[in-house]
Structure formats: structure tokens, C-alpha cells
Design a protein around this motif. Structure first.
Motif, mmCIF file in Angstrom:
data_model
loop_
_atom_site.group_PDB
_atom_site.id
_atom_site.type_symbol
_atom_site.label_atom_id
_atom_site.label_comp_id
_atom_site.label_asym_id
_atom_site.label_seq_id
_atom_site.Cartn_x
_atom_site.Cartn_y
_atom_site.Cartn_z
ATOM 1 N N HIS A 214 17.726 -14.591 -20.785
ATOM 2 C CA HIS A 214 17.298 -14.738 -19.384
ATOM 3 C C HIS A 214 16.797 -13.405 -18.812
ATOM 4 O O HIS A 214 17.063 -12.330 -19.359
ATOM 5 N N LEU A 215 16.076 -13.526 -17.698
ATOM 6 C CA LEU A 215 15.441 -12.363 -17.057
ATOM 7 C C LEU A 215 16.105 -11.997 -15.736
ATOM 8 O O LEU A 215 15.528 -11.264 -14.939
ATOM 9 N N ALA A 216 17.317 -12.513 -15.506
ATOM 10 C CA ALA A 216 17.924 -12.352 -14.178
ATOM 11 C C ALA A 216 18.217 -10.894 -13.829
ATOM 12 O O ALA A 216 18.322 -10.555 -12.647
ATOM 13 N N PHE A 217 18.360 -10.025 -14.823
ATOM 14 C CA PHE A 217 18.603 -8.603 -14.547
ATOM 15 C C PHE A 217 17.321 -7.772 -14.624
ATOM 16 O O PHE A 217 17.366 -6.543 -14.589
ATOM 17 N N GLY A 218 16.178 -8.462 -14.732
ATOM 18 C CA GLY A 218 14.938 -7.726 -14.907
ATOM 19 C C GLY A 218 14.805 -7.269 -16.354
ATOM 20 O O GLY A 218 15.504 -7.747 -17.249
ATOM 21 N N TYR A 219 13.884 -6.318 -16.550
ATOM 22 C CA TYR A 219 13.597 -5.854 -17.906
ATOM 23 C C TYR A 219 12.896 -4.509 -17.786
ATOM 24 O O TYR A 219 12.287 -4.208 -16.768
ATOM 25 N N GLY A 220 12.986 -3.712 -18.861
ATOM 26 C CA GLY A 220 12.271 -2.436 -18.854
ATOM 27 C C GLY A 220 12.995 -1.380 -18.032
ATOM 28 O O GLY A 220 14.223 -1.424 -17.890
ATOM 29 N N HIS B 70 26.157 -4.593 -16.768
ATOM 30 C CA HIS B 70 27.374 -4.642 -17.604
ATOM 31 C C HIS B 70 28.620 -4.851 -16.735
ATOM 32 O O HIS B 70 29.541 -5.580 -17.107
ATOM 33 N N LEU B 71 28.613 -4.202 -15.571
ATOM 34 C CA LEU B 71 29.736 -4.362 -14.642
ATOM 35 C C LEU B 71 29.803 -5.804 -14.141
ATOM 36 O O LEU B 71 30.878 -6.419 -14.122
ATOM 37 N N ALA B 72 28.665 -6.365 -13.754
ATOM 38 C CA ALA B 72 28.632 -7.737 -13.225
ATOM 39 C C ALA B 72 29.169 -8.722 -14.270
ATOM 40 O O ALA B 72 30.004 -9.585 -13.965
ATOM 41 N N LYS B 73 28.715 -8.575 -15.505
ATOM 42 C CA LYS B 73 29.146 -9.502 -16.551
ATOM 43 C C LYS B 73 30.635 -9.336 -16.865
ATOM 44 O O LYS B 73 31.342 -10.310 -17.108
ATOM 45 N N MET B 74 31.098 -8.083 -16.822
ATOM 46 C CA MET B 74 32.509 -7.839 -17.089
ATOM 47 C C MET B 74 33.382 -8.447 -15.981
ATOM 48 O O MET B 74 34.403 -9.087 -16.265
ATOM 49 N N GLU B 75 32.965 -8.265 -14.720
ATOM 50 C CA GLU B 75 33.729 -8.846 -13.598
ATOM 51 C C GLU B 75 33.843 -10.355 -13.748
ATOM 52 O O GLU B 75 34.918 -10.937 -13.569
ATOM 53 N N MET B 76 32.719 -10.996 -14.053
ATOM 54 C CA MET B 76 32.729 -12.454 -14.176
ATOM 55 C C MET B 76 33.577 -12.893 -15.369
ATOM 56 O O MET B 76 34.382 -13.818 -15.265
ATOM 57 N N ARG B 77 33.415 -12.214 -16.498
ATOM 58 C CA ARG B 77 34.203 -12.561 -17.693
ATOM 59 C C ARG B 77 35.699 -12.487 -17.395
ATOM 60 O O ARG B 77 36.466 -13.415 -17.708
ATOM 61 N N ILE B 78 36.120 -11.388 -16.767
ATOM 62 C CA ILE B 78 37.552 -11.200 -16.490
ATOM 63 C C ILE B 78 38.070 -12.271 -15.527
ATOM 64 O O ILE B 78 39.150 -12.836 -15.726
ATOM 65 N N LEU B 79 37.282 -12.574 -14.488
ATOM 66 C CA LEU B 79 37.725 -13.600 -13.529
ATOM 67 C C LEU B 79 37.951 -14.933 -14.251
ATOM 68 O O LEU B 79 38.974 -15.591 -14.046
ATOM 69 N N SER C 282 27.085 -14.616 -6.081
ATOM 70 C CA SER C 282 26.237 -15.811 -6.240
ATOM 71 C C SER C 282 26.372 -16.403 -7.640
ATOM 72 O O SER C 282 26.489 -17.621 -7.802
ATOM 73 N N SER C 283 26.360 -15.541 -8.660
ATOM 74 C CA SER C 283 26.471 -16.042 -10.042
ATOM 75 C C SER C 283 27.858 -16.609 -10.326
ATOM 76 O O SER C 283 28.005 -17.590 -11.065
ATOM 77 N N PRO D 167 31.975 -15.598 -22.331
ATOM 78 C CA PRO D 167 30.773 -14.773 -22.142
ATOM 79 C C PRO D 167 29.505 -15.620 -22.053
ATOM 80 O O PRO D 167 28.565 -15.269 -21.326
ATOM 81 N N GLY D 168 29.478 -16.754 -22.772
ATOM 82 C CA GLY D 168 28.337 -17.673 -22.685
ATOM 83 C C GLY D 168 28.250 -18.315 -21.312
ATOM 84 O O GLY D 168 27.154 -18.495 -20.760
ATOM 85 N N LEU D 169 29.400 -18.680 -20.746
ATOM 86 C CA LEU D 169 29.446 -19.214 -19.374
ATOM 87 C C LEU D 169 28.852 -18.197 -18.400
ATOM 88 O O LEU D 169 28.061 -18.551 -17.509
ATOM 89 N N VAL D 170 29.230 -16.936 -18.568
ATOM 90 C CA VAL D 170 28.762 -15.881 -17.667
ATOM 91 C C VAL D 170 27.235 -15.781 -17.706
ATOM 92 O O VAL D 170 26.563 -15.826 -16.670
ATOM 93 N N ASP D 171 26.674 -15.685 -18.910
ATOM 94 C CA ASP D 171 25.221 -15.559 -19.024
ATOM 95 C C ASP D 171 24.497 -16.802 -18.508
ATOM 96 O O ASP D 171 23.454 -16.704 -17.857
ATOM 97 N N GLU D 172 25.049 -17.960 -18.792
ATOM 98 C CA GLU D 172 24.404 -19.190 -18.343
ATOM 99 C C GLU D 172 24.456 -19.320 -16.823
ATOM 100 O O GLU D 172 23.483 -19.757 -16.191
ATOM 101 N N ALA D 173 25.565 -18.926 -16.228
ATOM 102 C CA ALA D 173 25.664 -18.975 -14.757
ATOM 103 C C ALA D 173 24.635 -18.045 -14.117
ATOM 104 O O ALA D 173 24.020 -18.375 -13.100
ATOM 105 N N ILE D 174 24.448 -16.881 -14.733
ATOM 106 C CA ILE D 174 23.478 -15.907 -14.203
ATOM 107 C C ILE D 174 22.057 -16.456 -14.354
ATOM 108 O O ILE D 174 21.240 -16.389 -13.431
ATOM 109 N N ARG D 175 21.748 -17.038 -15.518
ATOM 110 C CA ARG D 175 20.411 -17.636 -15.737
ATOM 111 C C ARG D 175 20.161 -18.800 -14.790
ATOM 112 O O ARG D 175 19.118 -18.885 -14.138
ATOM 113 N N TRP D 176 21.123 -19.696 -14.700
ATOM 114 C CA TRP D 176 20.970 -20.949 -13.952
ATOM 115 C C TRP D 176 20.861 -20.684 -12.451
ATOM 116 O O TRP D 176 20.140 -21.363 -11.745
#
Length: 429
Positions: A368-374, A382-391, A275-276, A302-311
Motif C-alpha cells: 500500500h501507499l498510505a505512508f507515501g513513497y520516496g 514504524h512507530l504507527a505500525k508498532m503502536e497498532m500492533r501492540i494495541l 484513524s487506522s 501485523p497483517g491486520l495493521v497493514d490492511e487497516a492502514i491500506r483500507w
């Protein structure tokens, strides 16, 4: 309850309405709530009363206090009173059809989490980088072979993270279509295109919805029972072997909890990432100047990755229940009260994000809070962000032009949802 606390029914209904997530109108309701009643109470017919937590700071506050706000005492995802009663009747009193990390509180939660945690730590997933890059390259090559037009969701985004997580889990490639179908039926239970019975959202209520969901979970369990038996006899270097041979306080974990563990890794491990990933392409089509920024400066990936996840915020909510009387956001919360954590709302909180509805690859900071907190912070973040970054490291140098090629659509779901169809036209080298 004071009149000031109560949320107007039409606004409260939007928060639980799957269609409002499909047409994005839910953001209008959340915007109104943040401005007028950021922590209000919904009292709708047929559902338990619940607090709608819409501000970033309040969601953080609930998420960091795991002893005060439990995940497992009441349903962890929103349901009707009828739905809750039916699940409890099926399970002998538990509000959960599965018992994954998401439904657990201490002391069980940390013990189960630690079983697989090492697999998802940054230093360990780095070892997978070359293999993931090979998979990414295959999907970028496939996209290049499609002649400049494709449905990015249904031809690329669904399959890339699926291949990665199934390889880590130890599921053979030939079983991936089955895993994808079951995941879509699980998370798309409210969507007529995705649910098992191909029923309308109105029909997929109560007994029919629950029976379909139970069937999906049973199919998952049957599939993973075979994998468990194999990994007990022949352990390998994969997550399935870790789960199959997992021990809790020195004793093997039971089948129900092992099967639940597989389900959360297998489904959450690819659906939210796909989805992200699709959300990133949607954002770049809608905001072409952001693609130009990335082409000029690939260090923004990496900024694209985080923004896509937030958005995109694929996980729309989790529920919590209060274990004691407390105060939150100026409201008195009573022991036993149910709270809806509205992640898409927290991720567009104007007090935290400048111009929050815009898609900006250079947004910084991006808390952003897309991965939750605590304690419940997403195990696979970390895996999700790495997959997106590499793609995107593989795709963007080859992507010359990109635009919508028809009407993109989101799935109908108030729990986990994202782009369902994303027709694009593009040119690649």
C-alpha cells in the motif's frame, strides 16, 4: 487539451468533495477513473486545473522523482484559486501557512528530516515498546471497564496514539485534550462537527475557512513557543528538545520552521494512527470472519495493521507540481502542472490488490501507499505500525465478540480523514 484527457466534471468534483470521503462514494469515482481515465485532467470552476493520478504505478512514479515533481512550489494540499491567493497575501507570497517536511523540497527537506529521523528509526522506537505496551494495556482495560458498549473512536482510538506521541514529543498529559482539539480543528476544517466554528462544509470555504485555520495554527504556535523556550533552557530526552535546539547548516532553525515541525509531529503523529486503529475495528465488525482468523492465528496481527492502514488510507492526497515538461502514464505533463496523488485510489488499484475493496487481515503482499513513497515516506511509519500492533496484541486475546452498535460515520475531509464515530458492542475477558 484533448477531450480524451479531460475528466467529466461530476467525476472530478467527487475527488475534491469532502462529503464523498464521508459516505465512501469517492471510491466509485476513483474506480471509474482507473478504468477509463487513470491520469486525466480536471478543469473545475474556481480551481487551478490539475491532473488526477489514480493508478498505483503512476503515484509511485511521481513519488520517487522528487526533483521532477516538487512538493513546495504550489500548495501541497488542494485549495481553490481564491484560497491560494489569500494564503499568499497573508504570507508575503508563499503558498503555505506552515512549512513542515511535507512542504519542503531538496536541499532543505533532507536537512530538516535528519534532525528527528533517528528518533523514529526501528532500532530506537523498540526501546519504547514496554512503555507503549503499558499505555496500550491501560486503554484496553478502559475499554473493558465500559460495560461492553462504546464509541471506539471517541473513547479509545483518539486517545491511545495521542498519549504515545505526546510522551515522545514531551507534551504533558494534562495538555493532551488541547492538542486533540487543535488537531481535529486543523484536519477537520471541512467537517461541521470538528471545525472551529462548527460551520457547514458549504460555509467553510474561502475567507472564513482560512481565518479559522490561521487561528488554529496560531494557537499551535503559541503553545509550542512555551515548550521551545523551556527546552532551550532545560533540554530533555524528547523530540521537543531536538526541535528546539535544532540547527541547519550550523545556525539555529527559525521559530516559524520550528513551530511548523512541532505541528507536523504532534498532529500527523496521532490523527492518522487513530484513524487506522479505528479502521481496523470497523473492518473487523464488517468482516467478522477476519476476527475469527486473528483469534485462531495471532501472528496475523501485523497483517491486520497493514490492511487497516491500506483500507482506511487516512491521508487522502498530496499535491505535486512538475518542474519540467515530462510524460507520465501516456500523458504529456507540462512544467508547472499541478498533480493530485489519489492515495485511496492507488490503494484499491485492481492491478495491484486482489478484491481491493475487501478487508483481509492475511492480504499478502500488501504494497500500500498510505505512508507515501520516496524521500517523503512518512517519518513515523514504524512507530504507527508498532503502536497498532501492540494495541491489538493486548486487545485481541481478551476480545470475545465484536459488532457494530449503531451507524459508524467518517469525517468530511478530502485531505486527512477517517472514522469519526464507531459505536460498537463487544464482550471481553
Amino acid at each position: 487539451m484533448s477531450g480524451a484527457e479531460r475528466i467529466p466534471d461530476e467525476i472530478a468534483f467527487q475527488a475534491i468533495n469532502p462529503a464523498a470521503y464521508a459516505d465512501d462514494s469517492v471510491h466509485d469515482a476513483f474506480r471509474w477513473l482507473r478504468a477509463n481515465n487513470p491520469l486525466g485532467k480536471a478543469e473545475l470552476e474556481g480551481v487551478y486545473p490539475f491532473w488526477l493520478v489514480t493508478k498505483h504505478a503512476d503515484i509511485l512514479e511521481v513519488s520517487r522523482q522528487n526533483d521532477l515533481f516538487h512538493s513546495g512550489d504550489m500548495p501541497t494540499t488542494f485549495t481553490t484559486i481564491e484560497g491560494d491567493k489569500m494564503v499568499r497575501a497573508m504570507t508575503g507570497g508563499s503558498p503555505h501557512l506552515v512549512r513542515t517536511l511535507v512542504q519542503m523540497d531538496a536541499p532543505d527537506h533532507p536537512k530538516y528530516r535528519i534532525m528527528t529521523q533517528s528518533w523514529f528509526l526501528p532500532q530506537n522506537i523498540r526501546k519504547l515498546e514496554d512503555r507503549i505496551r503499558t499505555i496500550a494495556r491501560q486503554h484496553v482495560d478502559h475499554m473493558a471497564s465500559l460495560g461492553g458498549e462504546c464509541d471506539f473512536v471517541n473513547e479509545i482510538a483518539l486517545y491511545y496514539p495521542l498519549r504515545v506521541i505526546m510522551e515522545i514529543l514531551g507534551v504533558p498529559a494534562e495538555d493532551e485534550p488541547r492538542m486533540l482539539k487543535l488537531t481535529q480543528e486543523l484536519f477537520g476544517a471541512q467537517d461541521p462537527d470538528l471545525n472551529r466554528n462548527k460551520s457547514s462544509a458549504e460555509t467553510m470555504q474561502g475567507p472564513e475557512a482560512l481565518a479559522a485555520l490561521q487561528g488554529v495554527i496560531a494557537d499551535f504556535f503559541m503553545y509550542f513557543k512555551t515548550i521551545t523556550d523551556d527546552r532551550k533552557a532545560n533540554p530533555r530526552d524528547d523530540v521537543a528538545s531536538v526541535i528546539a535546539n535544532g540547527k541547519l547548516d550550523g545556525e539555529p532553525i527559525n521559530d516559524f520552521e520550528a513551530m511548523s515541525y512541532y505541528v507536523i509531529v504532534a498532529t500527523a503523529g496521532h490523527d492518522t494512527t487513530s484513524s487506522s486503529t479505528a479502521g481496523a475495528i470497523w473492518g473487523l465488525c464488517q468482516y467478522p470472519e477476519e476476527l475469527a482468523k486473528l483469534k485462531a492465528d495471532p501472528s496475523l496481527i501485523p497483517g491486520l495493521v497493514d490492511e487497516a492502514i491500506r483500507w482506511t488510507t487516512p491521508v487522502k492526497h498530496f499535491m505535486r507540481s512538475a518542474t519540467a515538461d515530462t510524460e507520465l502514464g501516456g500523458r504529456k505533463i507540462a512544467k508547472g502542472d499541478w498533480l493530485w496523488l489519489a492515495y485511496p485510489s492507488g490503494n484499491r488499484d485492481e492491478t495491484v490488490f486482489d478484491d481491493p475493496d475487501a478487508f483481509r487481515v492475511d492480504r499478502s503482499p500488501n504494497k500500500h501507499l498510505a505512508f507515501g513513497y520516496g524521500a517523503h515516506l512518512c517519518l513515523g511509519q514504524h512507530l504507527a505500525k508498532m503502536e497498532m500492533r501492540i494495541l491489538f496484541e493486548e486487545l485481541l486475546p481478551r476480545l470475545e465478540t465484536l459488532a457494530f452498535n449503531g451507524e459508524p460515520r467518517r469525517s468530511l475531509a478530502s485531505f486527512v480523514s477517517g472514522p469519526k464515530s464507531l459505536p460498537i458492542k463487544y464482550s471481553m475477558t
